[in-house]
Write a protein that holds these residues in place. Structure first.
Motif, short mmCIF file in Angstrom:
data_model
loop_
_atom_site.label_atom_id
_atom_site.label_comp_id
_atom_site.label_asym_id
_atom_site.label_seq_id
_atom_site.Cartn_x
_atom_site.Cartn_y
_atom_site.Cartn_z
N ILE A 45 0.84 -1.19 0.00
CA ILE A 45 0.00 0.00 0.00
C ILE A 45 0.87 1.23 0.00
CG2 ILE A 45 -1.82 1.23 1.23
CD1 ILE A 45 -2.61 -1.40 2.49
N VAL A 65 -2.67 7.79 1.32
CA VAL A 65 -3.27 8.24 2.57
C VAL A 65 -3.05 9.73 2.73
CG1 VAL A 65 -3.09 8.16 5.08
CG2 VAL A 65 -3.20 6.06 3.78
N ALA A 98 -2.33 2.09 -2.32
CA ALA A 98 -3.27 3.10 -1.84
C ALA A 98 -2.52 4.34 -1.42
CB ALA A 98 -4.10 2.56 -0.69
N ALA A 138 4.10 2.82 3.11
CA ALA A 138 3.29 4.02 3.36
C ALA A 138 4.11 5.28 3.16
CB ALA A 138 2.74 3.97 4.79
N SER A 155 3.20 -3.67 3.52
CA SER A 155 2.65 -2.43 2.98
C SER A 155 3.72 -1.35 3.05
CB SER A 155 1.42 -1.99 3.76
OG SER A 155 1.76 -1.70 5.11
N GLU A 215 -7.57 6.69 -2.20
CA GLU A 215 -7.02 7.42 -1.06
C GLU A 215 -7.61 6.86 0.23
OE1 GLU A 215 -7.44 11.59 -1.24
OE2 GLU A 215 -6.26 11.81 -3.08
N LEU A 216 -6.77 6.85 1.29
CA LEU A 216 -7.21 6.38 2.60
C LEU A 216 -6.79 7.38 3.65
CD1 LEU A 216 -6.11 2.63 2.39
CD2 LEU A 216 -8.42 3.52 2.05
N LYS A 254 -8.07 4.55 8.43
CA LYS A 254 -8.50 3.52 7.51
C LYS A 254 -7.32 2.67 7.06
CE LYS A 254 -11.31 1.38 4.70
NZ LYS A 254 -12.32 0.43 5.22
N TYR A 255 -6.19 3.30 6.83
CA TYR A 255 -5.02 2.55 6.39
C TYR A 255 -4.59 1.51 7.42
CZ TYR A 255 -0.11 1.40 6.03
OH TYR A 255 1.07 0.72 6.00
N THR A 302 -6.49 -1.60 7.72
CA THR A 302 -6.36 -2.59 6.64
C THR A 302 -5.14 -3.49 6.81
OG1 THR A 302 -5.02 -1.11 5.26
CG2 THR A 302 -7.43 -0.99 5.00
N MET A 313 1.00 5.35 0.32
CA MET A 313 0.24 6.47 0.81
C MET A 313 0.93 7.77 0.48
SD MET A 313 -0.69 5.14 4.47
CE MET A 313 -0.23 3.49 4.60
#
Length: 667
Positions: free
Chosen positions: A21, A88, A86, A54, A52, A36-37, A41-42, A45, A23
């Motif tokens: 993920i 963030v 994703a 970030a 992930s 977007e998170l 929320k991130y 997950t 961000m």
């Protein structure tokens, strides 16, 4: 996508469960493929065991559109690995330590579950290739070993011998397209082969590569090595390092080296044809089967990665083949008729394949300039060396050429150095020049040449007081006399072995150069360890006077001190000294008056005295409760500074350290 091609048949080893993920800032593009998170929320997950990455940015920070574009582009190939991406947006309503200081926003954070694995400065994620390469490199840290020294490579190679194969690659920098390609290959094949990566140019040079401006990849065939003192056979990938090329190359390494067939060549299909490579059929018959099979194996090793090689049994074939045909060439293109050839030289077979390989058709302009003596670019650096020196006349008469009939008689009759090589092998021919240079140096420095018989056999007679026995320099072309080479456990080329009466042959495992081989030969002119029986002789030994002719090759001498009753300790030291012969001068003193030396040098028996002749220093090292491998390591470590200076200059006489690595594996 290249990756989709690469993973067609190997998708079964896909690492399910790795999520990824990204961000970033609140900037939202209509073309974004990444949702977007919020921080809350991130983190909700994150799942145990899943990874992930970030990148946190403040909502009111300026938009880094370039980085965002690269992240969005990276999401597409990462999805092929089952990796989600994703963004963030750090909002004021939520707090997170990753949304705090401005300097924290200049890093990307790699997590596995809630555990932080790695931090990346954002300037290292400069494009799609860098992002994918860095992420996979971090996640595959157990499957891709990054090394910086020749010792690292040798240790890994030794550990794999007889067990598994290795894919070794050099890239100019981490995050380059070539680095990404290697990481993608490691993701698929990392559980099958040991991947090793380096960015050190010096390491690439040490294994024989000269053109360090380009990325390189080698396949080390270590699972075939049964003798731990031998190097793994190496096959270089000659194409550029792309995901697809590496995939095709590894596929060819997995294919059988040689296949026997008894059917119409036009109907034969192998994985090589599927990969776009041609087939070479060596035509055989029952009367010459064994010789033809050996020839086919030579050709197969030489063409590994370039073509498939098959042994076609003419006697079992219903299709008629022209009488004088001994080679059949089949192109990868469909519906192209096979070629029936009559080639009686292995090199002609290789040349025919390379000149007709469709992979090289795009290089026709370069091929037209092959006669240019400058030859700026060559696929094989060693072959280039041979090409440059192809008109150089070597004084081969300085060495004895052995045959199947003369090998045993010659080796049994005299102490001999034997070079096992193959006339078609580029590395062998390059090293042959160094071997002849050694003969020239021995002839000019301290040896006189004497004709043995009408067969132009030359013996090297030492003019020093060290050894008056004959040391014969010989060579045997294994392409002509493969049976002898097989009986002598020669599985790769070139190999140099020393044969002495009553002793097992000793293989030279140093660098393929004149100086390293010369040191090996000169230091083996005496037995190890030297048995010293007089105090005066021991003092001359420690001062360097006893073997002053050898100080050029070993500036360190080791003397083991033992009382006459220390039988086990003496045996261990003797074995260690014998193992390090050709590397360090070792001697042993175990007379009744050994206490005189122990008192003089403050050495508690058992002990060894390390004489550094250049510095004029003598150190004592205790040997209580030590075994063979410990003694080898002590001598190596005690001499480490000297050896490392030699290695830093990339000289061949780093043999001792390499032998100590072999020693630990063997024990």
């Amino acid at each position: 996508m290249q990756l989709q091609l690469m993973m067609s048949s190997d998708f079964s080893i896909f690492r399910v469960g790795i999520s990824f993920i990204m961000m970033c800032i609140f900037h939202k593009s209509t073309e974004d493929s990444v949702p977007e998170l919020s921080p809350q929320k991130y983190f909700s997950t994150l799942q145990p065991g899943k990874a992930s990455l970030a990148y946190f940015c403040q909502a009111d920070s300026p938009s880094t559109s370039v980085l965002l574009e690269e992240l969005n582009e990276a999401a597409k190939p990462l999805q092929d690995y089952g990796i989600s991406v994703a963004k963030v947006n750090c909002v004021k309503e939520e707090t997170s330590k990753y949304c705090g200081k401005e300097k924290d926003l200049m890093k990307a954070y790699l997590f596995r579950g809630n555990i932080l694995l790695r931090e990346f400065p954002t300037d290292t994620l400069f494009d799609v290739n860098a992002i994918v390469a860095h992420v996979l490199f971090a996640l595959l840290f157990n499957e891709v070993k990054y090394i910086t020294t020749l010792e690292d490579l040798q240790n890994i190679e030794n550990a794999l011998k007889g067990k598994a194969n290795m894919v070794f690659s050099y890239v100019r920098a981490i995050g380059t397209p070539e680095h990404r390609a290697v990481m993608e290959a490691a993701f698929v094949y990392g559980t099958t082969y040991q991947f090793v990566l380096t960015t050190e140019m010096a390491l690439l040079e040490s294994i024989g590569s000269e053109n360090i401006e380009l990325a390189h990849l080698y396949f080390f065939h270590c699972n075939l090595v049964s003798d731990l003192t031998q190097q793994c056979r190496r096959t270089r990938m000659e194409q550029s390092l792309t995901t697809l090329n590496i995939h095709l190359f590894v596929k060819t390494m997995k294919a059988p080296l040689l296949t026997e067939v008894a059917e119409d060549p036009q109907q034969v299909s192998t994985i090589h044809l599927q990969l776009g490579l041609p087939l070479v059929f060596i035509v055989s018959q029952q009367a010459t089967y064994e010789a033809d099979r050996r020839t086919a194996e030579w050709v197969a090793w030489r063409l590994l990665g370039k073509a498939g090689v098959l042994l076609l049994l003419r006697d079992s074939l219903k299709v008629n083949i022209p009488q004088h045909t001994n080679v059949i060439f089949k192109r990868a293109e469909q519906e192209v008729p096979v070629e029936f050839l009559e080639l009686h030289d292995v090199e002609l077979i290789i040349s025919h394949v390379e000149n007709n390989n469709h992979i090289e058709e795009t290089q026709e302009d370069e091929d037209d300039d092959m006669e240019d003596p400058d030859m700026d670019i060559q696929d094989d650096e060693v072959a280039e060396t041979v090409y440059r020196d192809r008109k150089r006349q070597l004084p081969l008469e300085l060495t004895v050429e052995l045959t199947e009939e003369t090998f045993n008689a010659t080796v049994m009759a005299s102490d001999s150095i034997v070079l096992f090589y193959a006339g078609w092998h580029a590395v062998s021919m390059a090293f042959l020049q160094s071997y002849i240079d050694v003969a020239i140096k021995l002839k000019g420095d301290s040896c006189t040449r004497t004709a043995v018989d009408a067969g132009s056999q030359w013996s090297l007679l030492s003019s020093s007081s060290l050894d008056t026995s004959t040391m014969l320099l010989t060579r045997i072309n294994c392409a002509d006399w493969s049976d002898i080479c097989t009986k002598q456990n020669v599985s790769e080329f070139p190999i140099v072995k020393m044969y002495k009466k009553g002793e097992n042959p000793v293989s030279y495992v140093g660098m393929l150069g004149t100086e390293g081989l010369l040191k090996f030969i000169q230091l083996n002119r005496i037995s190890y360890p030297v048995n010293i029986t007089l105090i005066q002789e021991a003092e001359k030994y420690l001062s360097g006077e006893l073997y002053k002719d050898l100080l050029t090759y070993s500036s360190v001498s080791v003397l083991g001190l033992f009382s006459p009753t220390m039988t086990t300790a003496k045996e261990d030291f003797t074995e260690a000294g014998n193992y390090l012969k050709g590397c360090v001068i070792t001697g042993i003193y175990s007379e009744e008056d050994v206490w005189i030396l122990s008192n003089k040098y403050t050495a508690t028996l058992p002990a060894l005295l390390l004489a550094r002749h250049k510095e004029g220093k003598i150190e004592s090292i205790p040997l209580a409760n030590t075994h063979v491998q410990d003694i080898v390591q002590i001598i190596t470590n005690a001499s480490l500074e000297t050896f490392m200076i030699i290695i830093s200059k990339y000289q061949a006489n780093h043999l001792c350290i390499r032998k100590s690595w072999h020693f630990h594996v063997m024990l």
